[in-house]
Design an enzyme around this catalytic site. Structure first.
Site, mmCIF file in Angstrom:
data_model
loop_
_atom_site.group_PDB
_atom_site.id
_atom_site.type_symbol
_atom_site.label_atom_id
_atom_site.label_comp_id
_atom_site.label_asym_id
_atom_site.label_seq_id
_atom_site.Cartn_x
_atom_site.Cartn_y
_atom_site.Cartn_z
ATOM 1 N N ASP A 159 0.773 -1.091 0.026
ATOM 2 C CA ASP A 159 -0.015 0.111 0.171
ATOM 3 C C ASP A 159 0.833 1.095 0.034
ATOM 4 O OD1 ASP A 159 0.662 -0.802 2.667
ATOM 5 O OD2 ASP A 159 -0.713 0.880 3.299
ATOM 6 N N GLU B 266 -0.179 -1.396 5.748
ATOM 7 C CA GLU B 266 1.066 -0.764 6.602
ATOM 8 C C GLU B 266 0.926 0.727 6.992
ATOM 9 O OE1 GLU B 266 4.573 0.981 8.294
ATOM 10 O OE2 GLU B 266 3.698 1.423 6.401
HETATM 11 ZN ZN ZN Z 1 6.642 2.001 4.444
#
Ligand code: ZN
Length: 429
Positions: A94, A157
């Protein structure tokens, strides 16, 4: 000693650049979690062709997981020809939103002046691509290696990693005996090893009051003034106390080598929804503050919380009608892998071979997925090491250097050789 490995990686530079561009062209923006599935499938297809066993794992029911935005992770594993440890490369797929100020297409994967540009180039699709090239080259040069190599592309994340590494760790993907060593190619610079991160405590403080007409505030009780007293006490006591707390953790930048706290937001009374009209005159009966406290290995979370609650409790004694509510929003323990841990010494040797210098050992001021690897997976042999330059992350015109990716791929391949073949180099085992 590693000539064949280096030659193989040098022969894959075009492939490395193309792969990085391909990854950037999936606009995996989080939130909302766009294009996760096609990106995970693309990584899976590539690794399948190289002989990896590939699994797509959806973080079912995790924050943001819907049929429109499924939290799709990919985990690939290549088993060697004999028993041995497993080295796992974990990258998040992401990226944050592109934002303003770009001079190139943020999702074009533009190659220019020895760099690949795009959102996520540095954080951390360049790192993912480098780890794939490193693993493939290692396998080609050492087809008889013992142990196993895993590569994962995980989601979310940037929003806490709950649908990604946390979910996978809860399902056993980051635990012994499956995994022994973890390398996270986050952008911490090619000659630095990131050993871990500080801890986090997010909380919301609410002061309470009593609504009344704004022309007669003495008939009510002003929640914003109560919060003002909280902030005054923070300024007078808490912030200076935090400044004094130094740590043995080698945090970069150096300003973060101590305790810090940010006030993220403050809201009280009527919201600004009255615009473009005028507000009504009220005494606010609530005020909320969110705090972001970053703490150190030397501190205990109970002590961190106690510093705040003792101020609030004292105000309760001192200020008439003062009342508050404290709500925990998130907590993450600080984590630091020791310098003599196997993955640290292996990657350090790689850095010495490639750059002819000692690595810098650093700690990240903010957290990343290592927290889940340690806390849920109980794997403490984990570092962040990757080619991206930390300062470019989340900025416009983000890029990753092609030479940096090649060099860090060599470092990672040497790390694999040391962890799986005992550093035999080009010699057969
Ligand atoms: Zn990162």
């Amino acid at each position: 000693m590693y000539e064949k490995l280096f030659q193989t990686i040098d022969g894959q530079v075009d492939d490395l650049v193309e792969l990085t561009g391909d990854l950037i062209r999936f606009p995996t923006v989080n939130p909302p979690g766009e294009a996760y599935t096609p990106c995970a499938e693309f990584i899976g297809e590539r690794l399948k062709k190289q002989g990896f066993d590939v699994e797509l794992v959806r973080g079912e029911g995790t924050p943001g997981d819907t049929d429109r935005y499924p939290r799709t992770n990919v985990v690939a594993r290549f088993d060697g020809r004999g028993p041995g440890p497993t080295v796992h490369f974990n990258s998040h797929i992401d990226v944050v939103e592109a934002g303003e100020g770009w001079t190139v297409d943020p999702f074009g994967g533009v190659v220019k002046d020895g760099r690949v540009y795009g959102r996520g180039a540095c954080d951390m699709k360049g790192g993912l691509a480098a780890s794939i090239i490193a693993a493939e080259a290692f396998i080609r040069v050492n087809p008889d290696f013992p142990g196993a190599i895993e590569i994962s592309g995980t989601v979310d994340e940037e929003s806490g990693g709950f649908g990604g590494v946390a979910y996978l760790a809860s399902k056993g993907y980051f635990s012994k005996p499956r995994v022994d060593h973890v390398i996270i190619p986050e952008p911490l610079n090619k000659d630095r090893i990131c050993l871990g991160h500080r801890g986090v405590w997010w909380a919301e403080i609410e002061t309470k009051g009593e609504i009344a007409h704004g022309s007669m505030p003495f008939l009510g009780d002003n929640a914003v003034r109560h919060m003002g007293a909280v902030l005054a006490a923070f300024e007078a006591e808490l912030f200076p106390a935090l400044d004094r707390k130094q740590t043995r953790m080698p945090v970069v930048p150096e300003g973060a080598r101590r305790s810090t706290m940010n006030i993220n937001s403050i809201h009280g009374g009527q919201t600004e929804d009255f615009r473009p009209g005028l507000p009504s005159p009220n005494v606010p009966d609530w005020c909320r503050l969110t705090i972001d406290r970053r703490f150190l290995l030397e501190e205990d979370i109970a002590e961190v919380k106690g510093e705040v609650t003792s101020i609030l409790e004292r105000l309760k004694q001192e200020r008439p009608k003062f009342d508050y509510r404290l709500r925990d929003l998130m907590e993450v323990q600080p984590t630091m892998t020791e310098r003599d841990a196997p993955v640290v010494t292996a990657v350090a040797q790689g850095i010495r071979e490639i750059f002819d210098r000692e690595p810098d050992y650093v700690i990240s001021p903010g957290t990343y997925d290592q927290k889940h690897v340690a806390r849920i997976g109980h794997i403490y042999d984990c570092i962040a090491y990757g080619p991206g330059i930390l300062d470019l992350a989340h900025r416009p015109d983000e890029w990753v250097g092609i030479a940096d990716m090649v060099e860090s791929a060599k470092v990672m391949a040497i790390g694999l050789d040391i962890l799986l073949r005992g550093g035999a180099g080009s010699r057969p085992l």
